[in-house]
Design a protein around this motif. Structure first.
Motif, PDB file in Angstrom:
ATOM      1  N   GLU A  64       1.464   0.014 -14.265  1.00 40.81           N
ATOM      2  CA  GLU A  64       1.492   1.471 -14.102  1.00 40.81           C
ATOM      3  C   GLU A  64       0.713   1.820 -12.834  1.00 40.81           C
ATOM      4  OE1 GLU A  64       0.038   3.212 -17.743  1.00 40.81           O
ATOM      5  OE2 GLU A  64       1.245   1.812 -18.946  1.00 40.81           O
ATOM      6  N   VAL A  65       1.271   2.719 -12.030  1.00 39.58           N
ATOM      7  CA  VAL A  65       0.674   3.060 -10.739  1.00 39.58           C
ATOM      8  C   VAL A  65       0.121   4.481 -10.787  1.00 39.58           C
ATOM      9  CG1 VAL A  65       1.153   3.502  -8.300  1.00 39.58           C
ATOM     10  CG2 VAL A  65       2.106   1.465  -9.421  1.00 39.58           C
ATOM     11  N   ARG A  66      -1.191   4.584 -10.600  1.00 42.61           N
ATOM     12  CA  ARG A  66      -1.864   5.897 -10.537  1.00 42.61           C
ATOM     13  C   ARG A  66      -2.791   6.006  -9.322  1.00 42.61           C
ATOM     14  NH1 ARG A  66      -2.050   4.380 -15.963  1.00 42.61           N
ATOM     15  NH2 ARG A  66      -0.880   5.767 -17.367  1.00 42.61           N
ATOM     16  N   THR A  67      -3.023   4.891  -8.641  1.00 47.06           N
ATOM     17  CA  THR A  67      -3.969   4.882  -7.525  1.00 47.06           C
ATOM     18  C   THR A  67      -3.327   4.221  -6.306  1.00 47.06           C
ATOM     19  OG1 THR A  67      -4.918   2.703  -8.038  1.00 47.06           O
ATOM     20  CG2 THR A  67      -5.881   4.621  -9.167  1.00 47.06           C
ATOM     21  N   GLN A  68      -3.936   4.450  -5.143  1.00 46.27           N
ATOM     22  CA  GLN A  68      -3.449   3.823  -3.922  1.00 46.27           C
ATOM     23  C   GLN A  68      -3.554   2.300  -4.014  1.00 46.27           C
ATOM     24  OE1 GLN A  68      -4.787   5.532  -0.157  1.00 46.27           O
ATOM     25  NE2 GLN A  68      -5.497   7.365  -1.241  1.00 46.27           N
ATOM     26  N   GLU A  69      -4.594   1.816  -4.647  1.00 41.68           N
ATOM     27  CA  GLU A  69      -4.782   0.372  -4.771  1.00 41.68           C
ATOM     28  C   GLU A  69      -3.677  -0.253  -5.612  1.00 41.68           C
ATOM     29  OE1 GLU A  69      -8.267   2.333  -3.435  1.00 41.68           O
ATOM     30  OE2 GLU A  69      -7.161   2.677  -5.313  1.00 41.68           O
ATOM     31  N   GLN A  70      -3.324   0.403  -6.714  1.00 44.46           N
ATOM     32  CA  GLN A  70      -2.240  -0.104  -7.550  1.00 44.46           C
ATOM     33  C   GLN A  70      -0.904  -0.067  -6.814  1.00 44.46           C
ATOM     34  OE1 GLN A  70      -2.937   2.642 -10.729  1.00 44.46           O
ATOM     35  NE2 GLN A  70      -4.162   1.195 -11.941  1.00 44.46           N
ATOM     36  N   LEU A  71      -0.657   1.009  -6.057  1.00 41.08           N
ATOM     37  CA  LEU A  71       0.582   1.099  -5.280  1.00 41.08           C
ATOM     38  C   LEU A  71       0.637  -0.011  -4.236  1.00 41.08           C
ATOM     39  CD1 LEU A  71       3.190   2.685  -4.621  1.00 41.08           C
ATOM     40  CD2 LEU A  71       1.833   4.053  -3.025  1.00 41.08           C
ATOM     41  N   ALA A  72      -0.479  -0.270  -3.579  1.00 40.79           N
ATOM     42  CA  ALA A  72      -0.512  -1.296  -2.541  1.00 40.79           C
ATOM     43  C   ALA A  72      -0.212  -2.686  -3.103  1.00 40.79           C
ATOM     44  CB  ALA A  72      -1.875  -1.291  -1.847  1.00 40.79           C
ATOM     45  N   SER A  73      -0.490  -2.892  -4.385  1.00 47.85           N
ATOM     46  CA  SER A  73      -0.254  -4.206  -4.993  1.00 47.85           C
ATOM     47  C   SER A  73       1.191  -4.390  -5.452  1.00 47.85           C
ATOM     48  CB  SER A  73      -1.193  -4.404  -6.187  1.00 47.85           C
ATOM     49  OG  SER A  73      -0.794  -3.590  -7.294  1.00 47.85           O
ATOM     50  N   ALA A  74       1.994  -3.320  -5.410  1.00 48.49           N
ATOM     51  CA  ALA A  74       3.358  -3.370  -5.929  1.00 48.49           C
ATOM     52  C   ALA A  74       4.342  -3.830  -4.854  1.00 48.49           C
ATOM     53  CB  ALA A  74       3.769  -2.005  -6.468  1.00 48.49           C
ATOM     54  N   ASP A  75       5.311  -4.632  -5.285  1.00 44.08           N
ATOM     55  CA  ASP A  75       6.403  -5.066  -4.405  1.00 44.08           C
ATOM     56  C   ASP A  75       7.614  -4.157  -4.533  1.00 44.08           C
ATOM     57  OD1 ASP A  75       5.167  -7.620  -3.473  1.00 44.08           O
ATOM     58  OD2 ASP A  75       5.259  -8.078  -5.626  1.00 44.08           O
ATOM     59  N   ALA A  76       7.691  -3.384  -5.614  1.00 40.79           N
ATOM     60  CA  ALA A  76       8.800  -2.463  -5.879  1.00 40.79           C
ATOM     61  C   ALA A  76       8.257  -1.370  -6.789  1.00 40.79           C
ATOM     62  CB  ALA A  76       9.969  -3.190  -6.534  1.00 40.79           C
ATOM     63  N   LEU A  77       9.011  -0.260  -6.884  1.00 43.53           N
ATOM     64  CA  LEU A  77       8.482   0.896  -7.612  1.00 43.53           C
ATOM     65  C   LEU A  77       9.603   1.666  -8.290  1.00 43.53           C
ATOM     66  CD1 LEU A  77       5.823   2.648  -8.032  1.00 43.53           C
ATOM     67  CD2 LEU A  77       6.683   4.056  -6.144  1.00 43.53           C
ATOM     68  N   VAL A  78       9.316   2.145  -9.509  1.00 43.54           N
ATOM     69  CA  VAL A  78      10.176   3.094 -10.213  1.00 43.54           C
ATOM     70  C   VAL A  78       9.463   4.439 -10.255  1.00 43.54           C
ATOM     71  CG1 VAL A  78      11.263   3.697 -12.412  1.00 43.54           C
ATOM     72  CG2 VAL A  78      11.250   1.313 -11.644  1.00 43.54           C
ATOM     73  N   ILE A  79      10.186   5.507  -9.891  1.00 42.68           N
ATOM     74  CA  ILE A  79       9.667   6.869 -10.018  1.00 42.68           C
ATOM     75  C   ILE A  79      10.445   7.528 -11.147  1.00 42.68           C
ATOM     76  CG2 ILE A  79       9.236   9.072  -8.878  1.00 42.68           C
ATOM     77  CD1 ILE A  79       9.219   7.608  -6.228  1.00 42.68           C
TER      78      ILE A  79
END
Length: 249
Positions: free
Chosen positions: A46-61
């Motif tokens: 689950e992405v809630r922070t910039q750090e978590q987003l930076a660790s992701a290779d792909a994303l669902v909105i």
């Protein structure tokens, strides 16, 4: 040899993010033995922070309230990193319903005062095209890109948007009309590298107008008007992982 791991994030600011998480996990668990989906190590976060987003290779909105999601993203400092993720880094991203609105370069029927868009998908999306929540509906939607022999997908539309216009280069410099909001221009945008693919339109069903565009793809961005996470069917999640994440352009 250590197996590479792919981290798939789900933007968890508001909306149906847990349903997407369960569907992605189920699609991975039920992958065909020996398939790329089966032999790849995934982590779903689950992405809630910039750090978590930076660790992701792909994303669902996920679906939800696009205005609320954009407001929370702006207040938490995630809006610009999301634009970087989608439009500059061009990592695989899938937006459903509200997610489709946020990924569009323009949105019509915007609320008074407008809202911020992430942008990157060179279309104009019309918010709440089908009306109020009481006018929500389910229809059998052919999705031939998932598989020629596959049965139609039971698509759930809740206050859903549609893609009302595929934008051209001239549109990028045109004045925005009343009720339309536009994502800010960036030096690098995905539409400069890939063409819009209209991959599903609404059939004539339940009194709705045939031809409404409800699924599009442009390079690294995939968008759907409907909520695949609100059905038990994981075919779209499996397809996205296989075709957009594992085979990213």
């Amino acid at each position: 040899m250590t197996q590479a791991k792919i981290t798939v994030g789900i933007l968890a600011l508001q909306g149906a993010f847990m349903e997407h998480k369960f569907h992605l996990q189920k699609a991975i668990r039920h992958a065909s033995p020996g398939s790329p989906l089966d032999t790849t190590k995934f982590e779903i976060i689950e992405v809630r922070t910039q750090e978590q987003l930076a660790s992701a290779d792909a994303l669902v909105i996920p679906g939800g309230e696009s205005t609320a999601i954009s407001l929370i993203a702006e207040r938490t400092g995630l809006l610009e990193p999301l634009r970087q993720f989608v439009r500059v880094d061009r990592k695989p991203v899938w937006g459903t319903c509200a997610g489709l609105i946020l990924l569009s370069d323009e949105a019509s029927r915007a609320k008074k005062g407008g809202q911020e868009l992430i942008g990157g998908l060179h279309v104009r999306c019309q918010r709440n095209h089908f009306g109020r929540q009481t006018e929500s509906f389910v229809c059998n939607l052919p999705l031939p890109f998932v598989g020629d022999d596959e049965p139609p997908f039971s698509a759930v539309f809740i206050r859903a948007p549609i893609v009302e216009k595929v934008l051209t280069g001239a549109d990028a410099t045109a004045d925005v009309t009343e009720g339309v909001v536009r994502a800010p221009n960036l030096d690098v945008d995905s539409y400069k590298h890939a063409q819009i693919e209209v991959i599903s339109s609404l059939p004539r069903t339940q009194g709705k107008e045939a031809g409404d565009i409800v699924a599009v793809r442009q390079g690294n961005i995939f968008g759907t008007s409907f909520h695949p996470e609100l059905t038990p069917d994981v075919r779209l999640h499996r397809w996205w992982l296989q075709e957009c994440v594992l085979r990213k352009k």
